[in-house]
Scaffold this motif. Structure first.
Motif, PDB file in Angstrom:
ATOM      1  N   GLY A 269      10.967  14.310  17.835  1.00 45.31           N
ATOM      2  CA  GLY A 269       9.951  13.782  16.929  1.00 45.31           C
ATOM      3  C   GLY A 269      10.036  14.316  15.507  1.00 45.31           C
ATOM      4  N   ASP A 270      10.834  15.317  15.289  1.00 39.09           N
ATOM      5  CA  ASP A 270      11.003  15.917  13.977  1.00 39.09           C
ATOM      6  C   ASP A 270      12.367  16.578  13.969  1.00 39.09           C
ATOM      7  OD1 ASP A 270      10.121  16.526  11.444  1.00 39.09           O
ATOM      8  OD2 ASP A 270       9.115  18.364  12.012  1.00 39.09           O
ATOM      9  N   PRO A 271      13.121  16.583  12.926  1.00 36.26           N
ATOM     10  CA  PRO A 271      12.969  15.911  11.632  1.00 36.26           C
ATOM     11  C   PRO A 271      13.297  14.410  11.674  1.00 36.26           C
ATOM     12  CG  PRO A 271      14.997  17.183  11.694  1.00 36.26           C
ATOM     13  CD  PRO A 271      14.322  17.406  13.005  1.00 36.26           C
ATOM     14  N   MET A 272      13.334  13.812  10.475  1.00 42.12           N
ATOM     15  CA  MET A 272      13.647  12.389  10.355  1.00 42.12           C
ATOM     16  C   MET A 272      14.998  12.237   9.665  1.00 42.12           C
ATOM     17  SD  MET A 272      10.006  11.319   8.746  1.00 42.12           S
ATOM     18  CE  MET A 272      10.246  12.296   7.296  1.00 42.12           C
ATOM     19  N   GLU A 273      15.618  11.081   9.899  1.00 40.50           N
ATOM     20  CA  GLU A 273      16.886  10.799   9.215  1.00 40.50           C
ATOM     21  C   GLU A 273      16.698   9.605   8.289  1.00 40.50           C
ATOM     22  OE1 GLU A 273      20.232  10.066  11.782  1.00 40.50           O
ATOM     23  OE2 GLU A 273      21.436   9.268  10.133  1.00 40.50           O
ATOM     24  N   LEU A 274      17.065   9.784   7.017  1.00 40.84           N
ATOM     25  CA  LEU A 274      16.931   8.708   6.040  1.00 40.84           C
ATOM     26  C   LEU A 274      18.298   8.233   5.598  1.00 40.84           C
ATOM     27  CD1 LEU A 274      14.533  10.435   3.498  1.00 40.84           C
ATOM     28  CD2 LEU A 274      13.883   9.107   5.501  1.00 40.84           C
ATOM     29  N   LEU A 275      18.351   6.980   5.182  1.00 44.66           N
ATOM     30  CA  LEU A 275      19.518   6.492   4.472  1.00 44.66           C
ATOM     31  C   LEU A 275      19.063   6.307   3.032  1.00 44.66           C
ATOM     32  CD1 LEU A 275      22.428   5.574   4.764  1.00 44.66           C
ATOM     33  CD2 LEU A 275      21.584   3.257   5.053  1.00 44.66           C
ATOM     34  N   VAL A 276      19.629   7.093   2.123  1.00 46.82           N
ATOM     35  CA  VAL A 276      19.253   6.975   0.722  1.00 46.82           C
ATOM     36  C   VAL A 276      20.510   7.120  -0.126  1.00 46.82           C
ATOM     37  CG1 VAL A 276      18.664   9.427   0.615  1.00 46.82           C
ATOM     38  CG2 VAL A 276      17.732   7.866  -1.078  1.00 46.82           C
ATOM     39  N   ARG A 277      20.636   6.304  -1.146  1.00 41.08           N
ATOM     40  CA  ARG A 277      21.834   6.312  -1.989  1.00 41.08           C
ATOM     41  C   ARG A 277      23.090   6.293  -1.125  1.00 41.08           C
ATOM     42  NH1 ARG A 277      20.358   6.990  -7.395  1.00 41.08           N
ATOM     43  NH2 ARG A 277      18.272   7.828  -7.585  1.00 41.08           N
ATOM     44  N   SER A 278      23.071   5.473  -0.118  1.00 36.03           N
ATOM     45  CA  SER A 278      24.139   5.280   0.862  1.00 36.03           C
ATOM     46  C   SER A 278      24.708   6.568   1.469  1.00 36.03           C
ATOM     47  CB  SER A 278      25.254   4.383   0.310  1.00 36.03           C
ATOM     48  OG  SER A 278      25.690   4.826  -0.942  1.00 36.03           O
TER      49      SER A 278
ATOM     50  N   SER B 209      18.482  14.310   6.213  1.00 35.52           N
ATOM     51  CA  SER B 209      17.387  14.575   7.144  1.00 35.52           C
ATOM     52  C   SER B 209      16.364  15.509   6.511  1.00 35.52           C
ATOM     53  CB  SER B 209      17.922  15.116   8.476  1.00 35.52           C
ATOM     54  OG  SER B 209      18.315  16.445   8.339  1.00 35.52           O
ATOM     55  N   LEU B 210      15.131  15.237   6.839  1.00 32.09           N
ATOM     56  CA  LEU B 210      13.977  15.946   6.280  1.00 32.09           C
ATOM     57  C   LEU B 210      13.007  16.247   7.396  1.00 32.09           C
ATOM     58  CD1 LEU B 210      12.698  13.669   3.377  1.00 32.09           C
ATOM     59  CD2 LEU B 210      14.063  15.722   3.162  1.00 32.09           C
ATOM     60  N   ARG B 211      12.268  17.344   7.262  1.00 34.03           N
ATOM     61  CA  ARG B 211      11.178  17.564   8.216  1.00 34.03           C
ATOM     62  C   ARG B 211       9.983  16.706   7.820  1.00 34.03           C
ATOM     63  NH1 ARG B 211      11.781  23.817   8.087  1.00 34.03           N
ATOM     64  NH2 ARG B 211      13.436  24.097   9.608  1.00 34.03           N
ATOM     65  N   ARG B 212       9.125  16.436   8.774  1.00 34.24           N
ATOM     66  CA  ARG B 212       7.905  15.674   8.476  1.00 34.24           C
ATOM     67  C   ARG B 212       7.089  16.357   7.403  1.00 34.24           C
ATOM     68  NH1 ARG B 212       6.639  11.477  11.418  1.00 34.24           N
ATOM     69  NH2 ARG B 212       8.009  11.102  13.194  1.00 34.24           N
ATOM     70  N   GLU B 213       7.092  17.711   7.473  1.00 36.66           N
ATOM     71  CA  GLU B 213       6.409  18.509   6.464  1.00 36.66           C
ATOM     72  C   GLU B 213       6.777  18.063   5.048  1.00 36.66           C
ATOM     73  OE1 GLU B 213       7.183  22.390   8.375  1.00 36.66           O
ATOM     74  OE2 GLU B 213       6.775  23.135   6.346  1.00 36.66           O
ATOM     75  N   GLU B 214       8.097  17.941   4.795  1.00 34.92           N
ATOM     76  CA  GLU B 214       8.534  17.507   3.464  1.00 34.92           C
ATOM     77  C   GLU B 214       8.268  16.020   3.288  1.00 34.92           C
ATOM     78  OE1 GLU B 214      11.077  19.821   4.954  1.00 34.92           O
ATOM     79  OE2 GLU B 214       9.992  21.350   3.814  1.00 34.92           O
ATOM     80  N   GLY B 215       8.426  15.273   4.382  1.00 40.08           N
ATOM     81  CA  GLY B 215       8.210  13.825   4.315  1.00 40.08           C
ATOM     82  C   GLY B 215       6.784  13.496   3.891  1.00 40.08           C
ATOM     83  N   ALA B 216       5.853  14.353   4.267  1.00 41.85           N
ATOM     84  CA  ALA B 216       4.446  14.092   3.947  1.00 41.85           C
ATOM     85  C   ALA B 216       4.164  14.232   2.456  1.00 41.85           C
ATOM     86  CB  ALA B 216       3.556  15.031   4.749  1.00 41.85           C
ATOM     87  N   CYS B 217       5.088  14.883   1.724  1.00 39.27           N
ATOM     88  CA  CYS B 217       4.877  15.049   0.281  1.00 39.27           C
ATOM     89  C   CYS B 217       5.396  13.847  -0.489  1.00 39.27           C
ATOM     90  CB  CYS B 217       5.643  16.263  -0.247  1.00 39.27           C
ATOM     91  SG  CYS B 217       5.367  17.737   0.680  1.00 39.27           S
TER      92      CYS B 217
ATOM     93  N   THR C  43       0.842  -1.181   0.000  1.00 42.76           N
ATOM     94  CA  THR C  43       0.000   0.000   0.000  1.00 42.76           C
ATOM     95  C   THR C  43       0.881   1.235   0.000  1.00 42.76           C
ATOM     96  OG1 THR C  43      -0.055  -0.215   2.365  1.00 42.76           O
ATOM     97  CG2 THR C  43      -1.995  -0.972   1.175  1.00 42.76           C
ATOM     98  N   THR C  44       0.341   2.299  -0.549  1.00 41.45           N
ATOM     99  CA  THR C  44       1.118   3.530  -0.617  1.00 41.45           C
ATOM    100  C   THR C  44       0.928   4.337   0.660  1.00 41.45           C
ATOM    101  OG1 THR C  44       0.845   3.541  -2.983  1.00 41.45           O
ATOM    102  CG2 THR C  44       1.501   5.599  -1.974  1.00 41.45           C
ATOM    103  N   LEU C  45       2.055   4.724   1.210  1.00 37.75           N
ATOM    104  CA  LEU C  45       2.046   5.512   2.449  1.00 37.75           C
ATOM    105  C   LEU C  45       2.763   6.827   2.197  1.00 37.75           C
ATOM    106  CD1 LEU C  45       3.633   2.891   4.829  1.00 37.75           C
ATOM    107  CD2 LEU C  45       1.258   3.611   4.935  1.00 37.75           C
ATOM    108  N   ARG C  46       2.668   7.696   3.177  1.00 37.17           N
ATOM    109  CA  ARG C  46       3.529   8.875   3.142  1.00 37.17           C
ATOM    110  C   ARG C  46       4.812   8.538   3.896  1.00 37.17           C
ATOM    111  NH1 ARG C  46       0.553  13.723   2.191  1.00 37.17           N
ATOM    112  NH2 ARG C  46      -1.645  13.230   1.946  1.00 37.17           N
ATOM    113  N   LEU C  47       5.892   9.121   3.458  1.00 42.26           N
ATOM    114  CA  LEU C  47       7.177   8.874   4.119  1.00 42.26           C
ATOM    115  C   LEU C  47       7.091   9.217   5.608  1.00 42.26           C
ATOM    116  CD1 LEU C  47      10.203   8.240   4.028  1.00 42.26           C
ATOM    117  CD2 LEU C  47      10.606  10.556   3.261  1.00 42.26           C
ATOM    118  N   SER C  48       6.306  10.247   5.925  1.00 45.31           N
ATOM    119  CA  SER C  48       6.222  10.670   7.321  1.00 45.31           C
ATOM    120  C   SER C  48       5.457   9.666   8.184  1.00 45.31           C
ATOM    121  CB  SER C  48       5.546  12.044   7.399  1.00 45.31           C
ATOM    122  OG  SER C  48       4.363  12.034   6.634  1.00 45.31           O
ATOM    123  N   ASP C  49       4.798   8.677   7.542  1.00 43.05           N
ATOM    124  CA  ASP C  49       4.084   7.675   8.325  1.00 43.05           C
ATOM    125  C   ASP C  49       4.946   6.472   8.671  1.00 43.05           C
ATOM    126  OD1 ASP C  49       1.800   9.185   8.172  1.00 43.05           O
ATOM    127  OD2 ASP C  49       1.173   8.273   6.279  1.00 43.05           O
ATOM    128  N   LEU C  50       6.149   6.414   8.104  1.00 42.29           N
ATOM    129  CA  LEU C  50       7.014   5.264   8.373  1.00 42.29           C
ATOM    130  C   LEU C  50       7.545   5.317   9.804  1.00 42.29           C
ATOM    131  CD1 LEU C  50       9.183   5.067   5.128  1.00 42.29           C
ATOM    132  CD2 LEU C  50       7.141   3.744   5.693  1.00 42.29           C
TER     133      LEU C  50
END
Ligand code: GDP
Lengths: 79, 722
Positions: A51-60, A64-72, A3-10
């Motif tokens: 609780g905000d922002p989040m840290e991602l591992l992407v392309r090794s 970090s992104l705010r939830r605001e951006e994560g929700a997009c 199912t499709t989620l928003r990144l901020s819901d992970l």
């Protein structure tokens, strides 16, 4: 089923694939330039102590992104 | 002479390479019209010729959406650049190569520098330079920025592609049949306008148009072929939308990353990758849910103490040095205007700024260390939630905390905040944070009008009020002036790396000299002005001078002990200064502005002494410490008192000034809010590169100070206080 989620819901530790970004052009382009393109796998590493922002591992690398951006950013969770 | 430009992502080690390349032969300035630092220097090729190197701001792309990107993109198209040196972090190739795909579109001689080669090796990455060279179409070298390893190869590679050599043809990202077809059609239209085609390679311009880049659209609008190009663009966009199921910018980004990934796949062999890299292990503690905060606060306390506690020693020495110089000049030069200007104007005025030098250098050293080590990004990560609520950025916090010590270096510390609006707001609210120089004013008034306990509460309250106002103003500015200007928070958390001492020291040196040069000129002018205002027109009455001379003789004739004699003569001088001051332009100005201060400091119109407040607050423009000194001179009462008792000045204020506890608070609030000092004004000007914002900062400070003090007095009186 995926199912499709928003990144901020992970949750921390979740792995997911980017399906689309729905934001105004400038922000979307910025996110894509940082490597969040369709089909790319990312891991939500952790959430900041407050609780905000989040840290991602992407392309090794770590991003970090705010939830605001994560929700997009729409993602499909991977097992 | 060959000019090279260093381009690359933030944190790829560009600054280290630049420093290794140029050594001390570099200078820092600003890019024209903007606040971004411009670093340029010279180096020597093996055969001895000189080369020039310009360090561009670190960017992730050339989309020209941020100030940094605009500068990088436009400088790279300047004819002055002979070779682009694209520095990439070899341990993070894929993301770094995204920029490379855009640099290739510029069609200029370029070399690729794989920096951090030592780390790549340690991580078991095998880099196949030959394959990369084929794929990039230009020389590829490896370097270690921190040791300077590989610099000779870098220079040789530059000469290989420098103008005059037959540069190899450069490949470009292939965007697939559909897009390439549309790009070709656009290129055709663009090349009909030769002038347009000369300003940007038609291929790059076509791609930028497909991306919807505002600057590219503007360029086209000015072209005589604009109609045809715009029509072409519209049908291309419609076609791509129909055929590819995604908009052009998305597709372009995907193809570019596809190119980057393909390049990495073909030319990098990965050995055993460690299960968890070192930075992630460190982050398990440093950004931990519970430990992250206390560690961050401990780091802040450590930086603060190092800066303002340890920094106080050299500050003291410099202060003592200037006092000595002032005394020396006063007693060794012939009495006269020039001596007075030197001894009472320039030396103490300039001294009052130079004493900040150690503090600024230490703080800038700490900030540079935190930034280069990678911790600054973590600090922002931890604090962003709170700061975002205030309309600020995670990195604003450090600047606000350092404002408690001194606003000037705190404002310089905003350099690390990338987005212009975040930076400007942080700069504009910083003066509201109560710096240590305002403390003496609080102590003076709190001591005179309140019990020790209540006085302490008042002093704490002033600091809390400062923070509260900073929060409110941040939010207000964000919602009004900077509404359009929301930058997304998309921040890399770079790997932790040990900063080079050389980089840190260079940075401290740089900031120190900038401070002396820039703030120094403003302060110098200010010091001269204030000296003039407080000394002129002076007292021309000869009889007074004779009188004073007579009194001095009398004291000397009494045969007092040397100490008592000196004290008595000092008193005489003090009284004389008071007389000059009372007659000065500054005093006249104080009387002139008295009506403005009346509603807040003299609501009942019953204070004959009220003009002194205006003078003291006016003098406080130079520095807040001066408020207390001026009060002392004006009231003819000394600031120093016996241990545990009110000083003569405090006694005088309480008994004679007519101020009440309520108006005393208004005075303190006013002192808190209006512009901290001339040095800070100089720094704001330097950091914003704009007299407009500088004026705005001073202006809103004054208005807010007045309004809030007035509210306090009015409400207080309505409640029956005072
Ligand atoms: N191990 C290693 N560290 C490096 C190298 N080059 C730079 N560094 C370190 O990486 C950090 C960031 O470097 P800096 O030059 O400030 O990067 P910039 O942001 O691109 O200017 C600093 O702590 C440097 O000491 C390198 O080749 N190897």
């Amino acid at each position: 089923m995926n199912t499709t989620l928003r990144l901020s819901d992970l949750k921390a530790g979740d792995r997911a694939r980017v399906t689309s970004i729905q934001a105004e052009p400038a922000i979307r382009q910025r996110l894509q330039e940082m490597g969040l393109t369709r089909g790319e796998t990312l891991v939500l590493e952790k959430v900041a102590p407050l609780g905000d922002p989040m840290e991602l591992l992407v392309r090794s690398y770590h991003l970090s992104l705010r939830r605001e951006e994560g929700a997009c950013i729409f993602v499909e969770k991977e097992g | 002479m060959v000019t090279i430009a260093l381009a690359g992502n933030p944190n790829c080690g560009k600054t280290s390479l630049f420093n290794a390349l140029t050594g001390a032969r570099q200078h820092v300035g600003n890019w024209p019209g903007v606040t971004v630092e411009r670093r340029a220097g010279t180096f020597r090729f093996e055969k001895g010729e000189e080369g020039t190197v310009v360090d561009l701001p670190g960017t992730y792309s050339l989309s020209a959406r941020s100030e940094d990107e605009r500068i990088a993109a436009s400088y790279l198209s300047e004819p002055e650049v002979d070779v682009i040196v694209n520095v990439v972090d070899a341990t993070n190739l894929e993301r770094n190569l995204y920029l490379t795909t855009q640099l290739l579109e510029l069609k200029r001689p370029m070399i690729l520098v794989l920096n951090m080669a030592d780390e790549a090796k340690a991580q078991g990455l095998e880099l196949d330079l030959e394959t990369m060279r084929k794929l990039i179409g230009g020389p590829v070298v490896t370097t270690v920025g921190s040791t300077g390893e590989g610099l000779e190869a870098l220079k040789a590679a530059v000469l290989e592609v420098a103008p005059g050599t037959s540069a190899p043809t450069m490949p470009h990202v292939n965007y697939g049949l559909d897009i390439e077809g549309e790009v070709a059609k656009l290129e055709l239209e663009i090349s009909r306008d030769e002038k347009l085609a000369a300003t940007m390679p038609p291929r790059r311009l076509s791609l930028r148009l497909l991306e919807g880049a505002p600057d590219a659209l503007e360029m086209v609008e000015r072209s005589h072929a604009s109609k045809a190009i715009q029509a072409r663009l519209e049908s291309s966009l419609a076609f791509l939308d129909d055929h590819l199921g995604a908009d052009a910018p998305t597709l372009l980004a995907e193809y570019r990353y596809g190119f980057a990934r393909g390049l990495v796949k073909e030319s990098v062999k990965r050995g055993e990758t460690p299960a968890l890299d070192r930075s992630s292990r460190m982050d398990r503690v440093l950004t931990h849910r519970f430990w992250g905060f206390p560690i961050f606060l401990a780091v802040m306390v450590a930086v603060y103490s190092l800066t303002f506690v340890v920094g106080a020693y050299p500050q003291d020495w410099i202060g003592t040095g200037f006092e000595w110089l002032q005394a020396f000049l006063g007693s060794h030069l012939p009495e006269g205007e020039l001596t007075s200007l030197l001894a009472n104007g320039i030396v103490p005025g300039v001294g009052s700024v130079v004493v900040f030098l150690p503090v600024i250098m230490i703080l800038m050293g700490c900030i540079s260390f935190l930034e280069d080590s990678g911790y600054m990004a973590r600090a922002a990560f931890i604090m962003d939630r709170l700061m975002h609520k205030m309309g600020l950025h995670g990195k604003s916090f450090i600047s606000l905390i350092m404002g408690l010590g001194c606003n000037a270096p705190a404002i310089q510390a905003t350099r690390t905040i990338e987005a212009r609006s975040d930076r400007l707001i942080t700069i504009l609210v910083n003066p509201l944070i109560s710096c240590s120089a305002r403390l003496p004013v609080y102590i003076l008034f709190a001591g005179a009008f309140f019990s020790p306990f209540h006085g302490a509460l008042v002093i704490v309250g002033m600091h809390v009020l400062g923070f509260a106002l900073a929060i409110i103003m941040g939010k207000v500015l964000r919602l009004t002036l900077f509404r359009q200007d929301q930058a997304p928070f998309v921040m890399e958390l770079p790997p932790y790396r040990m900063p080079l001492p050389r980089t840190t020291i260079l940075h401290m040196w740089e900031k120190g000299t900038i401070f002396l040069r820039k703030a120094g000129t403003v302060i110098f002018a200010g010091a001269v002005l204030i000296w003039f205002l407080s000394q002129y027109p002076g007292i021309n009455d000869k009889s007074l001078a004779i009188e004073r001379h007579k009194q001095e003789e009398q004291i000397k004739a009494q045969g007092l002990a040397p100490e008592a004699e000196k004290a008595a003569i000092d008193d005489l001088e003090f009284a004389h200064q008071g007389r000059i001051m009372n007659n000065s332009y500054a005093a006249r100005f104080g009387q002139l502005v008295q009506p403005i201060f009346r509603p807040i400091l003299d609501p009942d119109h019953r204070r004959p002494e009220a003009w002194k407040d205006g003078v003291a607050l006016t003098a406080g423009f130079v520095a807040k410490e001066i408020v207390v000194g001026t009060m002392g001179v004006l009231n003819q009462a000394r600031e120093e008192g016996e241990e545990g008792q009110l000083s003569p000045l405090q006694q005088n204020l309480r008994d004679n000034s007519g101020l009440t506890p309520l108006t005393a608070i208004a005075f303190m609030v006013f002192t808190l809010i209006y512009i901290p000092c001339l040095g800070t004004v100089g720094i704001i000007r330097k950091e914003t590169q704009s007299w407009g914002w500088t004026g705005f900062s001073v202006g809103y400070g004054l208005v807010l100070a007045w309004v809030l003090s007035w509210l306090i007095v009015t409400l207080g009186r309505a409640l029956g206080l005072g």
